[in-house]
Design a protein around this motif. Sequence first.
Motif, PDB file in Angstrom:
ATOM      1  N   TYR A 153     -65.565  -1.427  -3.372  1.00 39.27           N
ATOM      2  CA  TYR A 153     -65.547  -0.526  -4.528  1.00 39.27           C
ATOM      3  C   TYR A 153     -65.887  -1.190  -5.865  1.00 39.27           C
ATOM      4  N   MET A 154     -66.337  -2.438  -5.849  1.00 42.22           N
ATOM      5  CA  MET A 154     -66.698  -3.099  -7.103  1.00 42.22           C
ATOM      6  C   MET A 154     -68.107  -3.671  -7.043  1.00 42.22           C
ATOM      7  N   ASP A 155     -68.779  -3.599  -8.191  1.00 43.09           N
ATOM      8  CA  ASP A 155     -70.029  -4.318  -8.422  1.00 43.09           C
ATOM      9  C   ASP A 155     -69.683  -5.621  -9.125  1.00 43.09           C
ATOM     10  N   LEU A 156     -70.058  -6.754  -8.533  1.00 38.16           N
ATOM     11  CA  LEU A 156     -69.762  -8.049  -9.151  1.00 38.16           C
ATOM     12  C   LEU A 156     -70.510  -9.155  -8.409  1.00 38.16           C
ATOM     13  N   ILE A 157     -70.488 -10.339  -9.003  1.00 40.64           N
ATOM     14  CA  ILE A 157     -70.942 -11.566  -8.348  1.00 40.64           C
ATOM     15  C   ILE A 157     -69.701 -12.413  -8.079  1.00 40.64           C
ATOM     16  N   ALA A 158     -69.564 -12.885  -6.829  1.00 43.59           N
ATOM     17  CA  ALA A 158     -68.397 -13.677  -6.437  1.00 43.59           C
ATOM     18  C   ALA A 158     -68.824 -15.083  -6.040  1.00 43.59           C
ATOM     19  N   LEU A 159     -68.109 -16.084  -6.572  1.00 44.27           N
ATOM     20  CA  LEU A 159     -68.290 -17.476  -6.177  1.00 44.27           C
ATOM     21  C   LEU A 159     -67.049 -17.912  -5.413  1.00 44.27           C
ATOM     22  N   SER A 160     -67.237 -18.366  -4.194  1.00 42.93           N
ATOM     23  CA  SER A 160     -66.131 -18.720  -3.309  1.00 42.93           C
ATOM     24  C   SER A 160     -66.079 -20.232  -3.136  1.00 42.93           C
ATOM     25  N   LEU A 161     -64.944 -20.843  -3.538  1.00 41.33           N
ATOM     26  CA  LEU A 161     -64.772 -22.294  -3.462  1.00 41.33           C
ATOM     27  C   LEU A 161     -64.172 -22.660  -2.109  1.00 41.33           C
ATOM     28  N   ARG A 162     -65.056 -22.967  -1.169  1.00 41.13           N
ATOM     29  CA  ARG A 162     -64.653 -23.324   0.173  1.00 41.13           C
ATOM     30  C   ARG A 162     -65.304 -24.656   0.533  1.00 41.13           C
ATOM     31  N   ASP A 163     -65.383 -24.963   1.826  1.00 43.98           N
ATOM     32  CA  ASP A 163     -66.039 -26.199   2.236  1.00 43.98           C
ATOM     33  C   ASP A 163     -67.489 -26.234   1.761  1.00 43.98           C
ATOM     34  N   GLN A 164     -68.117 -25.069   1.754  1.00 44.95           N
ATOM     35  CA  GLN A 164     -69.396 -24.874   1.088  1.00 44.95           C
ATOM     36  C   GLN A 164     -69.188 -23.759   0.056  1.00 44.95           C
ATOM     37  N   ILE A 165     -69.893 -23.857  -1.060  1.00 41.44           N
ATOM     38  CA  ILE A 165     -69.711 -22.874  -2.125  1.00 41.44           C
ATOM     39  C   ILE A 165     -70.629 -21.690  -1.849  1.00 41.44           C
ATOM     40  N   ARG A 166     -70.045 -20.514  -1.772  1.00 43.44           N
ATOM     41  CA  ARG A 166     -70.784 -19.317  -1.424  1.00 43.44           C
ATOM     42  C   ARG A 166     -70.894 -18.386  -2.631  1.00 43.44           C
ATOM     43  N   CYS A 167     -72.031 -17.743  -2.729  1.00 46.84           N
ATOM     44  CA  CYS A 167     -72.276 -16.774  -3.796  1.00 46.84           C
ATOM     45  C   CYS A 167     -72.587 -15.431  -3.143  1.00 46.84           C
ATOM     46  N   LYS A 237     -81.560  -4.851  -1.994  1.00 46.74           N
ATOM     47  CA  LYS A 237     -82.083  -3.610  -1.432  1.00 46.74           C
ATOM     48  C   LYS A 237     -81.018  -2.507  -1.438  1.00 46.74           C
ATOM     49  N   ASN A 238     -81.425  -1.330  -1.871  1.00 50.55           N
ATOM     50  CA  ASN A 238     -80.558  -0.131  -1.883  1.00 50.55           C
ATOM     51  C   ASN A 238     -79.341  -0.291  -2.787  1.00 50.55           C
ATOM     52  N   ARG A 239     -79.466  -1.096  -3.842  1.00 50.11           N
ATOM     53  CA  ARG A 239     -78.343  -1.278  -4.778  1.00 50.11           C
ATOM     54  C   ARG A 239     -78.664  -0.642  -6.127  1.00 50.11           C
ATOM     55  N   GLU A 240     -77.633  -0.052  -6.714  1.00 51.69           N
ATOM     56  CA  GLU A 240     -77.744   0.506  -8.057  1.00 51.69           C
ATOM     57  C   GLU A 240     -76.417   0.275  -8.775  1.00 51.69           C
ATOM     58  N   PRO A 241     -76.382  -0.588  -9.797  1.00 54.07           N
ATOM     59  CA  PRO A 241     -77.529  -1.282 -10.375  1.00 54.07           C
ATOM     60  C   PRO A 241     -78.005  -2.432  -9.490  1.00 54.07           C
ATOM     61  N   VAL A 242     -79.255  -2.819  -9.680  1.00 53.40           N
ATOM     62  CA  VAL A 242     -79.798  -3.936  -8.900  1.00 53.40           C
ATOM     63  C   VAL A 242     -79.146  -5.235  -9.329  1.00 53.40           C
ATOM     64  N   TYR A 243     -79.004  -5.426 -10.648  1.00 57.84           N
ATOM     65  CA  TYR A 243     -78.440  -6.667 -11.173  1.00 57.84           C
ATOM     66  C   TYR A 243     -77.112  -6.388 -11.883  1.00 57.84           C
ATOM     67  N   ILE A 244     -76.235  -7.358 -11.815  1.00 58.25           N
ATOM     68  CA  ILE A 244     -74.936  -7.290 -12.490  1.00 58.25           C
ATOM     69  C   ILE A 244     -75.107  -7.721 -13.943  1.00 58.25           C
ATOM     70  N   ASP A 245     -74.607  -6.909 -14.879  1.00 57.34           N
ATOM     71  CA  ASP A 245     -74.858  -7.220 -16.288  1.00 57.34           C
ATOM     72  C   ASP A 245     -73.637  -7.059 -17.185  1.00 57.34           C
ATOM     73  N   LYS A 246     -72.578  -6.407 -16.700  1.00 55.42           N
ATOM     74  CA  LYS A 246     -71.437  -6.155 -17.581  1.00 55.42           C
ATOM     75  C   LYS A 246     -70.171  -6.023 -16.757  1.00 55.42           C
ATOM     76  N   GLY A 247     -69.063  -6.548 -17.292  1.00 52.09           N
ATOM     77  CA  GLY A 247     -67.777  -6.373 -16.636  1.00 52.09           C
ATOM     78  C   GLY A 247     -66.791  -7.472 -16.969  1.00 52.09           C
ATOM     79  N   ARG A 248     -65.668  -7.440 -16.264  1.00 46.31           N
ATOM     80  CA  ARG A 248     -64.599  -8.403 -16.492  1.00 46.31           C
ATOM     81  C   ARG A 248     -64.762  -9.637 -15.602  1.00 46.31           C
ATOM     82  N   ILE A 249     -64.024 -10.686 -15.968  1.00 45.59           N
ATOM     83  CA  ILE A 249     -63.992 -11.912 -15.179  1.00 45.59           C
ATOM     84  C   ILE A 249     -62.639 -11.993 -14.486  1.00 45.59           C
ATOM     85  N   GLY A 250     -62.659 -12.307 -13.199  1.00 45.45           N
ATOM     86  CA  GLY A 250     -61.426 -12.372 -12.429  1.00 45.45           C
ATOM     87  C   GLY A 250     -61.299 -13.693 -11.685  1.00 45.45           C
ATOM     88  N   MET A 251     -60.073 -14.206 -11.640  1.00 43.23           N
ATOM     89  CA  MET A 251     -59.756 -15.415 -10.875  1.00 43.23           C
ATOM     90  C   MET A 251     -58.937 -14.963  -9.673  1.00 43.23           C
TER      91      MET A 251
END
Length: 269
Positions: A153-167, A237-251
């Motif tokens: 239910y959210m549009d965002l970019i997530a960075l995951s700090l694991r054995d390898q860093i995932r985006c 593909k099939n995303r609206e919006p295509v790019y993330i441009d506005k929102g909050r930052i979460g830890m």
Amino acid sequence: MQFLPISLVCLGALLLMACQTQKAGLHEKPKPDAHILFEDSMADNWEENWFLDGKRATLEHREGGLAFITTTSVVDKRVDRLPFDAHHAILWTRQEFEGDIRITYTYTRLPGCSWQKLIYVQAQGIGENPYVEDIYAWRRLRDIASMDKYFKYMDLIALSLRDQIRCKRYPWMDMNGNDLDNEFKPRGENKGLPDGLPLDVVVEKREKSIMLRITDTVTGEPVVDHTWDLTDEQVNKNREPVYIDKGRIGMRQMGGHKMLLRNFKVERL
């Protein structure tokens, strides 16, 4: 009656004006840096600038920062998911940020960490009721911070700090339940995030790229340094919006993670 020459009168007026201007300048506050959008040492009342998803997290000030602690679940998530998810938590900025931004802070893993943490960048709801763009408006639906509330239910970019860093790009599926490609590759190398070591974190988020650099504050050497291209056609593909441009930052922290946050700042790039 004798009159002073006009030139002397004018000179006196100019000197008086200069004196008054100089005195006024002594009381002027320095102008804020227009590039700084948000700044928090994390040493004072965290609720002024942040709000929390998840009810079991501990937040306490120590060592000039904010300790953010989640407890470890003893429940098997494959058997009883709800009490397992109840140990997760997310610390969100009250402020939203638009456009290209740089996020910086100091991060220290406290002893006893188990699960990874994630950085959520420019998060908004997908816009379908009740998951409106303003995620603060439906925060009560996230009193238990189960993962599906975010990757559905959210549009965002997530960075995951694991054995390898995932985006990853959220949501992972559309409203019809169809899976969407969600990971930007390749993954980043993680040279180690040991307990007790202060690490300087920099995230530079632009419309079409995101960079994560984590630096050992003692040696000055990066333990993570990776940039992802966010223009992957399959992920977008099939995303609206295509790019993330506005929102909050979460830890985001899964249950059983403990970290100390200091000197959190967001700047306009």
